[in-house]
Scaffold this motif. Structure first.
Motif, PDB file in Angstrom:
ATOM      1  N   MET A   1     -23.844  55.209   8.631  1.00  0.00           N
ATOM      2  CA  MET A   1     -24.351  55.602   9.847  1.00  0.00           C
ATOM      3  C   MET A   1     -24.001  56.573  10.269  1.00  0.00           C
ATOM      4  O   MET A   1     -22.607  55.856  10.565  1.00  0.00           O
ATOM      5  CB  MET A   1     -25.131  54.276  10.355  1.00  0.00           C
ATOM      6  N   CYS A   2     -24.010  58.189  10.812  1.00  0.00           N
ATOM      7  CA  CYS A   2     -22.842  58.742  11.282  1.00  0.00           C
ATOM      8  C   CYS A   2     -23.477  59.373  12.110  1.00  0.00           C
ATOM      9  O   CYS A   2     -25.304  60.066  11.664  1.00  0.00           O
ATOM     10  CB  CYS A   2     -22.571  59.659  10.454  1.00  0.00           C
ATOM     11  N   HIS A   3     -23.503  59.856  13.217  1.00  0.00           N
ATOM     12  CA  HIS A   3     -23.658  60.182  13.983  1.00  0.00           C
ATOM     13  C   HIS A   3     -23.582  61.739  14.564  1.00  0.00           C
ATOM     14  O   HIS A   3     -22.514  62.252  14.278  1.00  0.00           O
ATOM     15  CB  HIS A   3     -23.881  59.662  15.852  1.00  0.00           C
ATOM     16  N   ILE A   4     -24.425  62.540  14.746  1.00  0.00           N
ATOM     17  CA  ILE A   4     -23.240  64.495  15.190  1.00  0.00           C
ATOM     18  C   ILE A   4     -23.734  64.647  15.938  1.00  0.00           C
ATOM     19  O   ILE A   4     -24.702  65.193  16.713  1.00  0.00           O
ATOM     20  CB  ILE A   4     -23.650  65.069  13.236  1.00  0.00           C
ATOM     21  N   SER A   5     -22.321  64.890  17.004  1.00  0.00           N
ATOM     22  CA  SER A   5     -22.565  65.579  18.539  1.00  0.00           C
ATOM     23  C   SER A   5     -21.770  66.460  18.170  1.00  0.00           C
ATOM     24  O   SER A   5     -20.780  67.429  17.653  1.00  0.00           O
ATOM     25  CB  SER A   5     -21.260  64.427  19.067  1.00  0.00           C
ATOM     26  N   GLU A   6     -22.924  67.989  19.034  1.00  0.00           N
ATOM     27  CA  GLU A   6     -22.293  69.224  18.666  1.00  0.00           C
ATOM     28  C   GLU A   6     -21.482  69.140  19.557  1.00  0.00           C
ATOM     29  O   GLU A   6     -21.970  69.232  21.567  1.00  0.00           O
ATOM     30  CB  GLU A   6     -23.545  70.316  18.567  1.00  0.00           C
ATOM     31  N   THR A  15     -13.548  63.549  14.449  1.00  0.00           N
ATOM     32  CA  THR A  15     -14.722  62.134  14.706  1.00  0.00           C
ATOM     33  C   THR A  15     -13.929  61.317  15.662  1.00  0.00           C
ATOM     34  O   THR A  15     -12.796  60.881  16.238  1.00  0.00           O
ATOM     35  CB  THR A  15     -14.756  61.179  14.045  1.00  0.00           C
ATOM     36  N   THR A  16     -14.936  60.238  16.188  1.00  0.00           N
ATOM     37  CA  THR A  16     -14.545  59.458  17.174  1.00  0.00           C
ATOM     38  C   THR A  16     -15.595  57.943  17.191  1.00  0.00           C
ATOM     39  O   THR A  16     -16.890  58.164  16.760  1.00  0.00           O
ATOM     40  CB  THR A  16     -14.441  59.552  18.534  1.00  0.00           C
ATOM     41  N   GLN A  17     -14.978  57.169  17.754  1.00  0.00           N
ATOM     42  CA  GLN A  17     -16.338  56.032  17.838  1.00  0.00           C
ATOM     43  C   GLN A  17     -16.793  55.965  19.001  1.00  0.00           C
ATOM     44  O   GLN A  17     -16.302  55.749  19.781  1.00  0.00           O
ATOM     45  CB  GLN A  17     -16.098  54.591  17.403  1.00  0.00           C
ATOM     46  N   ILE A  18     -18.360  55.858  19.232  1.00  0.00           N
ATOM     47  CA  ILE A  18     -18.869  55.560  20.799  1.00  0.00           C
ATOM     48  C   ILE A  18     -19.927  54.012  20.350  1.00  0.00           C
ATOM     49  O   ILE A  18     -20.799  54.864  18.872  1.00  0.00           O
ATOM     50  CB  ILE A  18     -19.599  56.608  20.849  1.00  0.00           C
ATOM     51  N   ALA A  19     -20.554  53.113  20.968  1.00  0.00           N
ATOM     52  CA  ALA A  19     -20.788  52.189  20.940  1.00  0.00           C
ATOM     53  C   ALA A  19     -20.780  51.389  19.141  1.00  0.00           C
ATOM     54  O   ALA A  19     -21.728  51.477  18.710  1.00  0.00           O
ATOM     55  CB  ALA A  19     -22.335  52.950  21.232  1.00  0.00           C
ATOM     56  N   GLY A  20     -19.991  51.760  18.483  1.00  0.00           N
ATOM     57  CA  GLY A  20     -19.292  51.892  17.081  1.00  0.00           C
ATOM     58  C   GLY A  20     -20.367  52.448  15.658  1.00  0.00           C
ATOM     59  O   GLY A  20     -20.298  51.803  15.363  1.00  0.00           O
TER      60      GLY A  20
END
Length: 108
Positions: A1-6, A15-20
């Motif tokens: 699972m990977c969230h991409i933040s622009e 990269t960092t961890q936010i809310a797991g």
């Protein structure tokens, strides 16, 4: 699972961890398409920041960021990835879909 933040910062992926969840910050120099083909993402977050190029046509940063975020939006739409626009990010989404963005006098 990977969230991409622009987030528009110079440099490579960060990269960092936010809310797991893994959050990956990209910029206009990042090979986003190649990365997304290797690590599918669950969402695209377009963050706040500087003005859109239509509000400040002489600002090269705004123009470059608009172009980059438009390509991210196009990629997310093609891959059916949900998009969240925060502040400037919402304006970019509105502009992408043809809205007429106008400056508001006295707005912070």
């Amino acid at each position: 699972m990977c969230h991409i933040s622009e987030m528009y910062n110079k440099g490579n992926f960060r990269t960092t961890q936010i809310a797991g969840q893994n959050v990956i910050a990209v910029n206009e120099g990042t090979r986003v398409a190649a990365y997304l083909n290797k690590a599918p993402c669950d969402a695209l977050i377009l963050s706040g920041g500087n003005d859109l190029a239509c509000s400040n046509p002489h600002n090269q940063w705004s123009k470059q960021r608009d172009e980059h975020e438009f390509s991210l939006i196009q990629m997310a739409l093609e891959k059916q990835i949900p998009i969240l626009g925060v502040c400037r990010g919402m304006l970019v989404l509105a502009s992408y879909f043809g809205a007429d963005i106008q400056p508001i006098t006295g707005h912070v």
